[in-house]
Design an enzyme around this catalytic site. Structure first.
Site, PDB file in Angstrom:
ATOM      1  CB  SER A   1      -8.734  -1.609   4.485  1.00 28.85           C
ATOM      2  OG  SER A   1      -9.046  -2.852   3.950  1.00 28.85           O
TER       3      SER A   1
ATOM      4  CD  GLU B   1      -5.631   0.929   2.481  1.00 30.56           C
ATOM      5  OE1 GLU B   1      -5.888  -0.067   3.155  1.00 30.56           O
ATOM      6  OE2 GLU B   1      -5.902   1.008   1.278  1.00 30.56           O
TER       7      GLU B   1
ATOM      8  NE  ARG C   1      -4.191  -1.661   0.471  1.00 28.85           N
ATOM      9  CZ  ARG C   1      -4.306  -2.953   0.138  1.00 28.85           C
ATOM     10  NH1 ARG C   1      -3.325  -3.552  -0.504  1.00 28.85           N
ATOM     11  NH2 ARG C   1      -5.400  -3.623   0.425  1.00 28.85           N
TER      12      ARG C   1
END
Ligand code: EPU
Length: 337
Positions: free
Chosen positions: A236, A332, A164
């Site tokens: 998420s 995130e 990520r």
């Protein structure tokens, strides 16, 4: 080129927060982007480039310029008997890209089906799901340096991809705007079926094909994750923390059932959703903010939530996980303040 003043971003963030931006500027070509970036007012203003807004949390109205690409198009840049390289405009909807690849029998991104967002942002975020990350297929990306206005092509290596993360997310680097991404796809695909649920579900199909993998992934996602159009969310909310093996073993003594994935030498990745569930948040709501019942890693806007309220719930989750497990969850989702 499209320029709007005091423009609502409700349709540009998947939490559907009704925040406004002072300016919204959208370009359809590299030439238009170059013109926007050359403008003195733009150079001196606070600006933020967004994609589909599927990873953003606006804390309040944005008193600056929101830049958005409308560069579209999927074309074949190179082709051999074994592979194809697609050139994709940053504003293409990511899942349209996957659908197009699968329909043509080109493999590599089928596990990344049904992820919200646009192609350019997908390459910045290094989206990943079911054992695959977009970095596996990225050949290169075309960019503009927002400060120097220089064009630069980044190879996959130059993108510095990790979980990520990429060069483009590192705040120490000059901001770069991605205009096109290039994906290397295979005409003789090797399937990635390591993710438990996916291989189990594929047993129901007569054969394993790109189309069936795509369909199975979509079924899993629909089962576990809320549709942003129905229930505002940004997927998420936290990344899965990577911790030292030694520390993990200590936690496992107390919680033998803790799920985990190896993450390099002496490191282990633990699902943040599991940690959050252990702290009792799954399925609970706090005002207009919910912790999704089928996946505790997803915060949802139950209707009328503000960015601040979502951030507060996220903070109480962080505190609880830190107190119970000694692990710091990192969002995130990007906060825009
Ligand atoms: N789990 C729980 N409780 C929960 C949620 C999860 O116990 O409330 C457990 C599950 O039972 C499973 C494990 O945690 O054992 C992992 O859960 P899941 O397979 O749902 O995946 P995840 O680690 O929570 C990651 C990605 C997702 C991606 C899936 C599938 C991150 C931050 N998230 O989630 O990506 O779709 O794996 O590969 O890495 C996103 O980034 O927005 C996203 C949805």
């Amino acid at each position: 080129m499209r320029i709007e003043e005091n423009y609502s971003l409700e349709k540009h963030n998947t939490f559907h927060l009704p925040v406004k931006t002072r300016w919204f500027m959208e370009y359809v070509s590299e030439e238009e982007l170059s013109r926007i970036l050359s403008d003195e007012y733009v150079q001196e203003s606070y600006s933020l480039h967004i994609g589909g807004g599927s990873n953003l949390l606006f804390l309040h109205d944005f008193n600056g310029i929101i830049l958005h690409s409308a560069i579209k198009g999927i074309t074949i840049s190179e082709e051999t008997d074994a592979q194809v390289i697609l050139r994709i405009g940053a504003a293409e909807k990511w899942d349209d890209v996957v659908e197009y690849a699968v329909k043509n029998g080109w493999g590599g991104v089928e596990n990344l089906s049904y992820i919200p967002g646009e192609a350019g942002a997908a390459a910045i975020q290094n989206i990943g799901a079911y054992g695959v990350e977009i970095k596996n297929c990225i050949e290169k990306v075309d960019t503009y340096n927002q400060l120097t206005r220089e064009k630069r092509v980044f190879t996959r290596e130059a993108c510095e991809y990790s979980y990520r993360h990429s060069y483009f997310k590192n705040e120490h680097n000059d901001p770069h705007i991605i205009t096109y991404i290039y994906l290397r796809l295979s005409k003789k695909p090797v399937f990635t079926l390591s993710y438990g649920n996916l291989s189990t579900l594929l047993n129901e199909y007569p054969e394993i094909t790109l189309t069936n993998i795509r369909e199975a992934v979509i079924r899993i996602r629909k089962e576990k994750l809320p549709e942003p159009e129905v229930l505002g969310n940004a997927g998420s909310f936290f990344t899965n923390p990577v911790i030292l093996q030694e520390y993990f073993e200590k936690i496992r003594e107390k919680y033998p059932e803790i799920p985990f994935y190896p993450a390099g030498e002496n490191k282990v990745k633990v699902p943040a959703g599991w940690l959050i569930e252990q702290c009792g948040f799954r399925g609970k709501s706090h005002g207009s903010v919910g912790v999704y019942e089928k996946q505790a890693l997803v915060l949802v806007n139950l209707g009328g939530a503000t960015g601040d309220e979502i951030a507060l719930v996220a903070e109480s989750i962080r505190t609880a996980v830190s107190e119970q497990f000694g692990i710091d969850l990192i969002p995130e989702v990007k906060y825009v303040g």
